[in-house]
Design a protein around this motif. Structure first.
Motif, mmCIF file in Angstrom:
data_model
loop_
_atom_site.group_PDB
_atom_site.id
_atom_site.type_symbol
_atom_site.label_atom_id
_atom_site.label_comp_id
_atom_site.label_asym_id
_atom_site.label_seq_id
_atom_site.Cartn_x
_atom_site.Cartn_y
_atom_site.Cartn_z
ATOM 1 N N THR A 148 -6.402 6.451 -1.840
ATOM 2 C CA THR A 148 -7.061 5.166 -1.591
ATOM 3 C C THR A 148 -8.573 5.234 -1.751
ATOM 4 O O THR A 148 -9.174 4.354 -2.385
ATOM 5 N N HIS B 178 0.830 -1.202 0.000
ATOM 6 C CA HIS B 178 0.000 0.000 0.000
ATOM 7 C C HIS B 178 0.865 1.253 0.000
ATOM 8 O O HIS B 178 0.619 2.212 -0.748
ATOM 9 N N LEU C 15 -2.542 -2.331 -4.674
ATOM 10 C CA LEU C 15 -3.585 -2.821 -3.777
ATOM 11 C C LEU C 15 -4.236 -4.098 -4.298
ATOM 12 O O LEU C 15 -4.470 -5.043 -3.552
#
Length: 520
Positions: free
Chosen positions: A293, A77, A459
């Motif tokens: 994100t 991440h 991700l």
């Protein structure tokens, strides 16, 4: 004049042509993936080689071998965030430098704990290598060649790991003095591990021996990759996303010059725009991470995030998990054949396991079985090259669906075939489903906007890698207790992957004589 020559990034990139620069960029990407594979996968071969000197138990060796997975999952991440905010080239370059330093220092490990910590650190630095390298490559490659180039990068990983498997074979020959076929296995580990030297290092109280030298050789791939990426250009698409239009245009001119041999002033484009959402500027690291994100977890990107994540889960938990246990499966088949009994594919696996547990004290792997693993890896690499070459004609969505269906059918036939030879052939065809890793990645680099692209690829891959841990453990247990259930259930999972693939975005092609993208 400026307005007339102001074009979208995709059109500007197409005008640079396809040639020398793109080949060099492809080679740089291959060096990155090779460096990552050499460092991460090396533990499987360094752990048994270091067992005597480090005095490790079986449990400790298991922890040493699993160390890289912890590092990769922990930082995927973060690497995606850094690449989207600091640049692909910079993150890849410094990651390779850190990986080389930590990996090389592992050659001086005084005990297994230090070895584990250093390998976790090196793998953590390499967590984003594959997604970031294909993101960088895709953003430097014209659209009509992008899918082919990205999918071909999977070949390097297959070839590297396959060659290392052959290196492992040489290690086993050396360990058990089975040198009857030494002419077939002289690749990497053989000339190093057979060196008989031991230099005492007083400050560390260790002996520098052949396995430590081999560790340095494996780590050196990261150093080569670091030099390669630092010698390259940053992604012009990233520059545009960061508002550095002149830097992006300068890189495009350099690419044009390398590809065509013409002067930079002959490049017709004088102004370029990104033509996509660039996100909302934020202040502070936490806010920035959230900004990278959250868009992936809500419409309109949520659908693609889920679909591609599911595809990676199916690929990692299913097909890739069998690849991990391929040496075990091949070894079981060959040992069962040595008994001369007429058994099915699954009966061979189960009977060998029973014998190992109750009767045998020999834990070595069959040498011919490991050679078979190497040949299988090379065969899959060749298939990947062929399919990558024709992907533009077939269409990547059709390709993914077709590969899933063929692999699923082969998986169903493994335990149902009467002949173990036929079952083995079906199993190899099933394993060829691993080529979809590269094809699925081509969707990742196209469907997400630049400002979250690296984060999205990292991700979705991380989700797949986590599921791989589950698949590896489930399959190992099923193969030795209920083999037929293993193949039937995971073949069914492969068919589910074919259905999910029908929901992926349609391919994007360019109509003849036009630079505007249209959906097929």
């Amino acid at each position: 004049m400026t307005s007339k020559n102001s074009v979208s990034f995709e059109e500007a990139l197409n005008k640079t042509g396809f040639g020398k620069f793109n080949i060099l960029a492809f080679l740089v990407s291959l060096s990155l993936i090779m460096g990552m594979a050499l460092e991460v996968v090396s533990v499987a071969y360094l752990v048994p080689a270091s067992a005597c000197e480090l005095h490790t138990t079986t449990a400790q060796q298991g922890l040493m071998a699993g160390a890289p997975l912890l590092g990769i999952i922990a930082t995927s991440h973060c690497q995606g965030y850094l690449a989207d905010t600091r640049g692909r080239r910079k993150v890849l370059g410094w990651s390779m430098c850190v990986a080389f330093l930590c990996g090389a220092c592992a050659a001086l490990a005084t005990n297994w704990i230090v070895f584990c910590v250093l390998k976790i650190m090196s793998s953590a630095a390499l967590a984003g290598t594959i997604p970031l390298s294909i993101s960088w490559l895709s953003e430097c490659t014209p659209q009509h060649k992008r899918s082919m180039m990205v999918s071909l990068t999977s070949t390097m990983y297959l070839i590297t790991t396959g060659t290392m498997e052959l290196s492992c074979l040489s290690l086993i020959y050396l360990k058990y003095n089975l040198l009857r076929y030494h002419n077939c296995i002289s690749v990497l580990a053989l000339p190093v591990l057979q060196l008989e030297f031991s230099y005492y290092i007083p400050y560390l109280n260790i002996y520098f021996s052949s396995w430590r030298l081999l560790n340095l050789i494996f780590a050196s791939g990261c150093a080569v990759a670091a030099m390669a990426i630092f010698s390259s250009y940053e992604s012009p698409r990233y520059y545009l996303r960061m508002g550095k239009d002149e830097d992006a245009l300068e890189v495009l001119r350099e690419i044009f010059t390398l590809n065509t041999g013409k002067k930079a002033k002959d490049y017709e484009v004088t102004s370029v725009y990104l033509g996509e959402d660039t996100g909302v500027p934020t202040k502070g690291m936490f806010s920035s991470i959230m900004a990278q994100t959250i868009p992936l977890l809500k419409p309109p990107l949520l659908k693609n995030t889920i679909l591609i994540s599911v595809m990676f889960v199916i690929a990692y938990a299913g097909t890739n998990a069998f690849v991990v246990w391929l040496p075990f499966i091949a070894d079981s088949i060959m040992k069962a054949k040595e008994k001369g009994e007429d058994m099915s594919f699954c009966e061979m696996l189960e009977s060998t396991q029973n014998t190992t547990v109750t009767e045998s004290t020999d834990c070595s792997l069959n040498s011919f079985a490991l050679l078979t693993v190497f040949v299988s890896s090379m065969l899959i690499a060749v298939v990947n090259i062929v399919l990558s070459a024709v992907i533009n004609y077939v269409g990547r969505k059709r390709m993914v669906i077709g590969v899933q269906l063929i692999a699923g059918i082969a998986g169903l036939c493994i335990s149902g075939a009467n002949s173990w030879i036929l079952s083995t052939c079906c199993f190899i065809v099933y394993l060829m489903g691993t080529v979809n890793f590269g094809f699925i990645s081509t969707f990742s680099v196209d469907v997400f906007p630049t400002y979250v692209k690296a984060m999205a690829v990292c991700l979705t891959l991380m989700v797949g890698r986590v599921s791989s841990f589950v698949g590896i453990n489930v399959i190992k247990n099923l193969l030795t207790t209920n083999c037929q259930v293993a193949f039937y259930s995971f073949a069914a999972l492969t068919f589910v992957g074919a259905f999910v693939a029908t929901l992926l975005p349609n391919d994007v092609k360019r109509s003849k004589g036009s630079t505007d993208a249209v959906s097929t």
